[in-house]
Design a protein around this motif. Structure first.
Motif, mmCIF file in Angstrom:
data_model
loop_
_atom_site.group_PDB
_atom_site.id
_atom_site.type_symbol
_atom_site.label_atom_id
_atom_site.label_comp_id
_atom_site.label_asym_id
_atom_site.label_seq_id
_atom_site.Cartn_x
_atom_site.Cartn_y
_atom_site.Cartn_z
ATOM 1 N N THR A 9 44.886 31.284 47.042
ATOM 2 C CA THR A 9 44.639 32.317 48.295
ATOM 3 C C THR A 9 43.331 33.506 48.135
ATOM 4 N N ASP A 10 42.994 33.414 47.009
ATOM 5 C CA ASP A 10 41.753 34.178 46.221
ATOM 6 C C ASP A 10 40.259 33.310 47.802
ATOM 7 N N SER A 11 40.291 32.078 48.167
ATOM 8 C CA SER A 11 39.555 31.778 48.983
ATOM 9 C C SER A 11 38.680 32.558 49.681
ATOM 10 N N GLN A 12 39.144 34.272 50.486
ATOM 11 C CA GLN A 12 38.549 35.107 51.581
ATOM 12 C C GLN A 12 37.903 35.856 50.507
ATOM 13 N N ALA A 13 38.371 36.066 49.474
ATOM 14 C CA ALA A 13 37.422 37.035 48.444
ATOM 15 C C ALA A 13 36.307 36.274 47.601
ATOM 16 N N VAL A 14 36.615 34.920 47.505
ATOM 17 C CA VAL A 14 35.106 34.264 46.697
ATOM 18 C C VAL A 14 34.328 34.311 47.681
ATOM 19 N N LEU A 15 35.040 33.524 49.259
ATOM 20 C CA LEU A 15 33.686 33.826 49.874
ATOM 21 C C LEU A 15 33.006 34.780 50.353
ATOM 22 N N ARG A 16 33.716 35.463 50.635
ATOM 23 C CA ARG A 16 32.850 37.413 50.717
ATOM 24 C C ARG A 16 31.827 37.755 49.062
ATOM 25 N N LEU A 17 32.262 37.391 48.475
ATOM 26 C CA LEU A 17 31.823 37.788 47.291
ATOM 27 C C LEU A 17 30.271 36.163 47.358
ATOM 28 N N ALA A 18 30.395 35.654 47.654
ATOM 29 C CA ALA A 18 30.143 34.461 47.382
ATOM 30 C C ALA A 18 28.915 34.802 48.219
ATOM 31 N N ALA A 19 28.970 35.990 49.263
ATOM 32 C CA ALA A 19 27.487 35.553 50.170
ATOM 33 C C ALA A 19 26.271 36.289 49.409
ATOM 34 N N ALA A 20 27.207 37.227 48.262
ATOM 35 C CA ALA A 20 25.513 37.481 47.273
ATOM 36 C C ALA A 20 24.937 36.648 46.639
ATOM 37 N N LEU A 21 25.348 35.299 46.693
ATOM 38 C CA LEU A 21 24.600 34.308 46.542
ATOM 39 C C LEU A 21 23.580 33.353 47.057
ATOM 40 N N VAL A 22 24.866 33.190 48.507
ATOM 41 C CA VAL A 22 24.967 32.084 49.138
ATOM 42 C C VAL A 22 24.973 32.914 51.233
ATOM 43 N N VAL A 47 38.719 35.234 38.246
ATOM 44 C CA VAL A 47 38.523 36.348 38.977
ATOM 45 C C VAL A 47 38.883 37.315 38.590
ATOM 46 N N ALA A 48 38.032 38.621 38.760
ATOM 47 C CA ALA A 48 38.006 39.506 38.020
ATOM 48 C C ALA A 48 38.592 40.935 39.259
ATOM 49 N N GLU A 49 39.739 41.416 38.513
ATOM 50 C CA GLU A 49 41.179 41.935 39.798
ATOM 51 C C GLU A 49 41.475 42.902 39.388
ATOM 52 N N LEU A 50 41.244 43.674 40.337
ATOM 53 C CA LEU A 50 41.364 45.725 40.012
ATOM 54 C C LEU A 50 42.643 45.753 40.241
ATOM 55 N N ALA A 51 44.237 46.776 39.416
ATOM 56 C CA ALA A 51 44.978 46.602 39.147
ATOM 57 C C ALA A 51 45.357 47.733 40.527
ATOM 58 N N ALA A 62 42.494 44.374 44.378
ATOM 59 C CA ALA A 62 41.600 43.407 45.513
ATOM 60 C C ALA A 62 40.389 42.608 44.135
ATOM 61 N N VAL A 63 39.904 42.261 44.482
ATOM 62 C CA VAL A 63 39.695 40.479 43.296
ATOM 63 C C VAL A 63 37.939 41.319 43.866
ATOM 64 N N VAL A 64 37.227 41.986 42.763
ATOM 65 C CA VAL A 64 35.848 42.498 43.088
ATOM 66 C C VAL A 64 34.669 41.461 42.172
ATOM 67 N N GLY A 65 35.417 40.801 41.880
ATOM 68 C CA GLY A 65 34.408 39.285 41.086
ATOM 69 C C GLY A 65 34.907 38.037 40.673
ATOM 70 N N TRP A 66 33.965 36.802 40.413
ATOM 71 C CA TRP A 66 34.207 36.039 40.430
ATOM 72 C C TRP A 66 33.309 34.914 39.108
ATOM 73 N N MET A 67 34.118 34.030 38.734
ATOM 74 C CA MET A 67 32.873 32.865 38.488
ATOM 75 C C MET A 67 33.590 31.545 38.284
ATOM 76 N N HIS A 68 32.669 30.497 38.054
ATOM 77 C CA HIS A 68 32.997 28.914 38.846
ATOM 78 C C HIS A 68 32.354 28.478 37.049
ATOM 79 N N GLY A 85 28.598 29.812 38.627
ATOM 80 C CA GLY A 85 28.476 30.617 39.560
ATOM 81 C C GLY A 85 29.371 31.894 39.561
ATOM 82 N N LEU A 86 28.135 33.365 39.163
ATOM 83 C CA LEU A 86 29.207 34.329 38.541
ATOM 84 C C LEU A 86 28.399 35.402 39.738
ATOM 85 N N VAL A 87 29.578 36.305 40.314
ATOM 86 C CA VAL A 87 29.602 37.241 41.348
ATOM 87 C C VAL A 87 30.143 38.884 40.618
ATOM 88 N N VAL A 88 29.481 39.822 41.303
ATOM 89 C CA VAL A 88 30.629 41.032 41.239
ATOM 90 C C VAL A 88 29.827 41.644 41.985
#
Length: 149
Positions: A9-22, A47-51, A62-68, A85-88
């Motif tokens: 269910t985090d896929s939308q947030a991961v894709l949004r943040l991945a735009a910084a890499l690709v 994923v890094a998730e805010l409270a 909200a998911v504000v970062g991820w790492m694979h 990959g690591l994006v914040v």
């Protein structure tokens, strides 16, 4: 902030943040890609998730970062954990989120008795400085080639 294992269910947030890499996400079906990675035993996505904000419309923060990270195996090379990959989120950088995510990979690598490596594009000088500050050392330069039909 909480660091947790990613869920499909985090896929939308991961894709949004991945735009910084690709940029444009290269047309990747992020839900399928994330679900595939999560099913592989030698891959991890965190994923890094805010409270939660307390807003009833938001079940969680909200998911504000991820790492694979994954175990890289190659002929003639000792296996290692590689950060794929690591994006914040840009507005939240330099606040410890990247360090917290990276700590998951280094802890995983330590538990496996494997070093952790990361590759960065030449122009990402801020990323180079980040990894050096996190205790990584620069071990080589390389070029990536691709063949397509």
């Amino acid at each position: 902030m909480t660091i947790r294992a990613a869920r499909p269910t985090d896929s939308q947030a991961v894709l949004r943040l991945a735009a910084a890499l690709v940029p444009d996400g290269e047309g990747v079906d992020s839900r399928r890609a994330l679900k595939t990675l999560l099913a592989l035993p030698d891959h991890r996505v965190w994923v890094a998730e805010l409270a939660s904000t307390g807003n009833p419309a938001m079940a969680r923060g909200a998911v504000v970062g991820w790492m694979h990270a994954f175990i890289a195996r190659r002929v003639g090379t000792v296996p290692f954990v590689e950060v794929g990959g690591l994006v914040v989120e840009s507005a939240r950088r330099r606040g410890g989120i990247g360090s917290s995510l990276l700590a998951r990979a280094t802890t995983w690598g330590d538990s496996l008795g494997m070093p952790v490596r990361v590759r960065c594009r030449e122009e990402r000088e801020d990323s180079h400085a980040f990894y050096l500050a996190e205790g990584f050392r620069h071990i080589k330069n390389q070029r990536v080639f691709e063949w397509q039909r």
